[in-house]
Write a protein that holds these residues in place. Structure first.
Motif, PDB file in Angstrom:
ATOM      1  N   ALA B  23       0.838  -1.191   0.000  1.00  0.00           N
ATOM      2  CA  ALA B  23       0.000   0.000   0.000  1.00  0.00           C
ATOM      3  C   ALA B  23       0.874   1.241   0.000  1.00  0.00           C
ATOM      4  CB  ALA B  23      -0.915  -0.004   1.220  1.00  0.00           C
ATOM      5  N   ALA B  24       0.634   2.111  -0.968  1.00  0.00           N
ATOM      6  CA  ALA B  24       1.414   3.333  -1.106  1.00  0.00           C
ATOM      7  C   ALA B  24       0.602   4.532  -0.619  1.00  0.00           C
ATOM      8  CB  ALA B  24       1.808   3.559  -2.558  1.00  0.00           C
ATOM      9  N   SER B  25       1.283   5.493  -0.020  1.00  0.00           N
ATOM     10  CA  SER B  25       0.611   6.713   0.415  1.00  0.00           C
ATOM     11  C   SER B  25       1.586   7.879   0.402  1.00  0.00           C
ATOM     12  CB  SER B  25       0.015   6.542   1.819  1.00  0.00           C
ATOM     13  OG  SER B  25       1.020   6.209   2.755  1.00  0.00           O
ATOM     14  N   GLY B  26       1.027   9.075   0.265  1.00  0.00           N
ATOM     15  CA  GLY B  26       1.822  10.293   0.348  1.00  0.00           C
ATOM     16  C   GLY B  26       2.490  10.736  -0.926  1.00  0.00           C
ATOM     17  N   PHE B  27       2.286  10.027  -2.013  1.00  0.00           N
ATOM     18  CA  PHE B  27       2.863  10.426  -3.299  1.00  0.00           C
ATOM     19  C   PHE B  27       1.946   9.935  -4.422  1.00  0.00           C
ATOM     20  CE2 PHE B  27       4.610   6.383  -4.913  1.00  0.00           C
ATOM     21  CZ  PHE B  27       4.640   5.606  -3.760  1.00  0.00           C
ATOM     22  N   LYS B  76      -6.341   2.196  -6.292  1.00  0.00           N
ATOM     23  CA  LYS B  76      -6.221   1.829  -4.872  1.00  0.00           C
ATOM     24  C   LYS B  76      -4.818   2.098  -4.338  1.00  0.00           C
ATOM     25  CE  LYS B  76      -9.803  -1.752  -4.903  1.00  0.00           C
ATOM     26  NZ  LYS B  76     -10.115  -3.186  -4.638  1.00  0.00           N
ATOM     27  N   ASN B  77      -3.955   2.681  -5.160  1.00  0.00           N
ATOM     28  CA  ASN B  77      -2.574   2.960  -4.740  1.00  0.00           C
ATOM     29  C   ASN B  77      -1.892   1.703  -4.197  1.00  0.00           C
ATOM     30  OD1 ASN B  77      -2.729   5.685  -5.440  1.00  0.00           O
ATOM     31  ND2 ASN B  77      -3.414   6.288  -3.406  1.00  0.00           N
ATOM     32  N   SER B  78      -2.067   0.620  -4.920  1.00  0.00           N
ATOM     33  CA  SER B  78      -1.572  -0.664  -4.426  1.00  0.00           C
ATOM     34  C   SER B  78      -0.822  -1.457  -5.483  1.00  0.00           C
ATOM     35  CB  SER B  78      -2.732  -1.508  -3.904  1.00  0.00           C
ATOM     36  OG  SER B  78      -3.299  -0.949  -2.743  1.00  0.00           O
TER      37      SER B  78
END
Lengths: 107, 115
Positions: B23-27, B76-78
């Motif tokens: 899971a990716a977040s912040g970009f 889903k940024n995944s």
């Protein structure tokens, strides 16, 4: 596949020493080379990319040089936080490959 | 906060399957190539697979080709890694990482293949 060979495999050094690690590619990779630092139980951390570009936030005592098939990572004055394992990685062509690692130990 | 968080690791028998997630977040996840990299216990780093930002280009190490499948869901940024026909030599910590030179890494998830 491009083979990446680091030397030495282990290096014993003291705080304040100048340290140089070499990475050789089995064929030319231009400047498509990165260096990483890894401490036990942690993910690697990017230090340098494109052979000589310092990643943001990385101390200036780290520097990289080289192109083609021969590259070096230099730590100008070894600090206690620098005892770790260092890896080079080529991203010139697939499969991307890493060197086998160089462990920097306390002398 | 810019980060990658892997999940899905565990103990599996030889020949079994496992699906890893990242899971990716912040970009802006959809702008970046993403990779899986693994590290067997006490060993060095091995690049496993890479997928382009759109998912249209995919590459694998020979050691996993035909057994592992990388995919992504930009909505889903995944990032995912489907691992089939697992072998003892696939035992490792699996990291997801961003871009061609890996400027952002997750903390890793341990996969153990053992009977």
């Amino acid at each position: 596949d491009i083979q990446m060979t680091q030397s030495p495999s282990t290096l014993s050094a003291s705080v304040g020493d100048r340290v140089t690690i070499t990475c050789r590619a089995s064929q030319t990779i231009s400047s498509w080379l990165a260096w990483y630092q890894q401490k036990p139980g942690k993910a690697p951390k990017l230090l340098i990319y494109k052979a000589s570009t310092l990643e943001s936030g990385v101390p200036s005592r780290f520097s990289g040089s080289g192109s083609g098939t021969e590259f070096t990572l230099t730590i100008s004055s070894l600090q206690p936080d620098d005892f770790a394992t260092y890896y080079c990685q080529q991203y010139n062509s697939y499969p991307w490959t890493f060197g086998q690692g160089t462990k920097v130990e306390i002398k | 906060q810019v980060q990658l968080v892997e999940s899905g690791g565990g103990l599996v028998k030889p020949g079994g399957s496992l699906r890893l997630s990242c899971a990716a977040s912040g970009f802006s996840f959809s702008d970046y190539y993403m990779s899986w990299i693994r590290q067997a216990p006490g060993k060095g780093l091995e690049w496993v697979s890479c997928i382009s930002s759109s998912g249209s280009s995919i590459y694998y190490a020979d050691s996993v080709k035909g057994r592992f499948t990388i995919s992504r869901d930009n909505a889903k940024n995944s990032l995912y890694l489907q691992m089939n026909s697992l072998r003892a030599e696939d035992t490792a910590v699996y990291y997801c990482a961003r871009y061609w030179y890996f400027d952002l890494w997750g903390r890793g998830t341990l996969v153990t293949v053992s009977s």
